[in-house]
Design a protein around this motif. Structure first.
Motif, PDB file in Angstrom:
ATOM      1  N   SER A   3       0.916  -1.273  -0.104  1.00 34.68           N
ATOM      2  CA  SER A   3       0.095  -0.018   0.098  1.00 34.68           C
ATOM      3  C   SER A   3       0.810   1.399   0.093  1.00 34.68           C
ATOM      4  O   SER A   3       1.948   1.255   0.545  1.00 34.68           O
ATOM      5  N   ARG A   5       0.311   3.500   1.759  1.00 30.41           N
ATOM      6  CA  ARG A   5       0.481   3.981   3.300  1.00 30.41           C
ATOM      7  C   ARG A   5       1.847   3.329   3.824  1.00 30.41           C
ATOM      8  O   ARG A   5       2.408   3.996   4.812  1.00 30.41           O
ATOM      9  N   GLU A  11      -4.074   7.557   4.310  1.00 28.70           N
ATOM     10  CA  GLU A  11      -5.226   7.153   3.802  1.00 28.70           C
ATOM     11  C   GLU A  11      -5.780   8.186   2.875  1.00 28.70           C
ATOM     12  O   GLU A  11      -5.904   7.887   1.442  1.00 28.70           O
ATOM     13  N   TYR A  12      -5.959   9.307   3.188  1.00 27.96           N
ATOM     14  CA  TYR A  12      -6.553  10.588   2.309  1.00 27.96           C
ATOM     15  C   TYR A  12      -5.602  10.670   1.073  1.00 27.96           C
ATOM     16  O   TYR A  12      -6.002  11.126   0.152  1.00 27.96           O
ATOM     17  N   ARG A  15      -5.761   7.844  -1.296  1.00 31.45           N
ATOM     18  CA  ARG A  15      -6.772   8.301  -2.231  1.00 31.45           C
ATOM     19  C   ARG A  15      -6.830   9.189  -3.245  1.00 31.45           C
ATOM     20  O   ARG A  15      -6.956   9.038  -4.381  1.00 31.45           O
ATOM     21  N   ARG A  18      -3.962   8.308  -6.223  1.00 29.82           N
ATOM     22  CA  ARG A  18      -4.626   7.370  -6.974  1.00 29.82           C
ATOM     23  C   ARG A  18      -5.948   7.829  -7.794  1.00 29.82           C
ATOM     24  O   ARG A  18      -5.769   7.572  -8.987  1.00 29.82           O
ATOM     25  N   ALA A  19      -6.663   8.930  -7.269  1.00 34.11           N
ATOM     26  CA  ALA A  19      -7.663   9.342  -7.843  1.00 34.11           C
ATOM     27  C   ALA A  19      -7.219  10.167  -9.076  1.00 34.11           C
ATOM     28  O   ALA A  19      -7.849  10.195 -10.296  1.00 34.11           O
ATOM     29  N   SER A  35     -12.213  11.005  -5.113  1.00 34.67           N
ATOM     30  CA  SER A  35     -11.381  10.391  -4.124  1.00 34.67           C
ATOM     31  C   SER A  35     -12.169   9.973  -3.082  1.00 34.67           C
ATOM     32  O   SER A  35     -11.554   9.111  -2.025  1.00 34.67           O
ATOM     33  N   ASP A  36     -13.369  10.616  -2.740  1.00 37.63           N
ATOM     34  CA  ASP A  36     -14.001  10.548  -1.417  1.00 37.63           C
ATOM     35  C   ASP A  36     -13.098  10.994  -0.336  1.00 37.63           C
ATOM     36  O   ASP A  36     -13.608  10.707   0.865  1.00 37.63           O
ATOM     37  N   VAL A  37     -12.201  11.919  -0.477  1.00 35.54           N
ATOM     38  CA  VAL A  37     -11.590  12.965   0.539  1.00 35.54           C
ATOM     39  C   VAL A  37     -12.513  14.027   0.962  1.00 35.54           C
ATOM     40  O   VAL A  37     -12.888  14.742  -0.279  1.00 35.54           O
TER      41      VAL A  37
END
Length: 267
Positions: A3, A5, A11-12, A15, A18-19, A35-37
């Motif tokens: 990962s 990480r 985590e944010y 994300r 990757r987005a 990204s759902d951030v």
């Protein structure tokens, strides 16, 4: 699974990066959705991964747009950051050890017997290296043909390394071995002997066929004796470490005439 990480991203941050690889150049608002951030965190996250040099920004555009750095380059940068961080940590730990070495003074030796033992070839080798590293004044190292410790991987180099460190500490090192044992030592040990150890006035190796046991006398007060296996004399079984000035003096007295009669080693 591996990962981002693992390389230090939150985590944010992972994300968001990757987005960005999927969206191409995009705004913070669009990236937040992709990204759902949360929108309340997206600018901090973008600033953070920009500091990692994982994204590039187009400041001239309104609103500001961001694009991801290619994965190979981004991963190399994260790896370099981690290596640099580990090197800084290693330097910090070395400084801590130096400080503690000055702070943690050992108590004066107690004038009474104390002994310990290690059973097994690997454990015996570990104890040997440990006690050699503790010598402050003198090391007498006597090794016979039954020194099967030297058959273990790297033990010869480990012992030679301890000799080098001892000499750096100002310790006097005398090594007495049988000629046949010298012939069986790895070339790397011979190279250390010629290039690093022999030039020192505090180091000398002699050979004699009149060596029947394997032991060390350390600082005139401690003796390490290798015990062969009772059912296979060519195998190491254990090592006994005994702190007893009187016994160490007796062992050293037995060593002296053999040392005087031995020949200086020449490679």
């Amino acid at each position: 699974m591996a990962s981002l990480r693992d390389l230090g991203l939150s985590e944010y941050e992972a994300r968001a990066y990757r987005a960005l690889l999927n969206t191409g150049p995009t705004t913070a608002k669009e990236l937040s959705r992709a990204s759902d951030v949360p929108m309340g965190r997206i600018y901090d996250v973008l600033n953070s991964i920009e500091q990692y040099n994982l994204v590039r920004s187009q400041t001239a555009s309104r609103p500001k747009k961001y694009v991801a750095v290619e994965p190979a380059t981004a991963l190399d940068r994260l790896l370099d950051d981690k290596k640099r961080e580990l090197e800084e940590k290693a330097d910090q730990y070395e400084e801590i050890v130096d400080d503690l070495s000055d702070e943690l003074d050992a108590a004066d030796p107690v004038e009474e017997q104390f002994w310990t033992a290690a059973v097994g070839a690997v454990e015996t080798a570990d104890l040997l290296v440990e006690r050699l590293s503790a010598a402050d004044e003198r090391i007498v190292f006597v090794a016979s043909d039954q020194t099967s410790l030297f058959e273990l991987d790297e033990i010869g180099d480990l012992v030679a390394e301890q000799f080098e460190q001892a000499i750096d500490r100002g310790v006097d090192v005398k090594v007495l071995m049988t000629p046949s044992l010298v012939d069986s030592l790895p070339e790397s040990v011979g190279r250390r002997h010629r290039q690093t150890l022999s030039p020192s006035e505090n180091y000398e190796v002699r050979v004699s066929p009149d060596v029947t046991g394997t032991f060390n006398v350390l600082d005139g007060v401690e003796v390490c004796v290798q015990v062969p296996h009772p059912l296979a004399v060519d195998e190491a079984f254990a090592m006994i470490d005994l702190k007893d000035p009187e016994f160490a003096a007796d062992v050293h007295d037995e060593f002296v005439p053999r040392w005087q009669a031995a020949e200086t080693l020449s490679f």
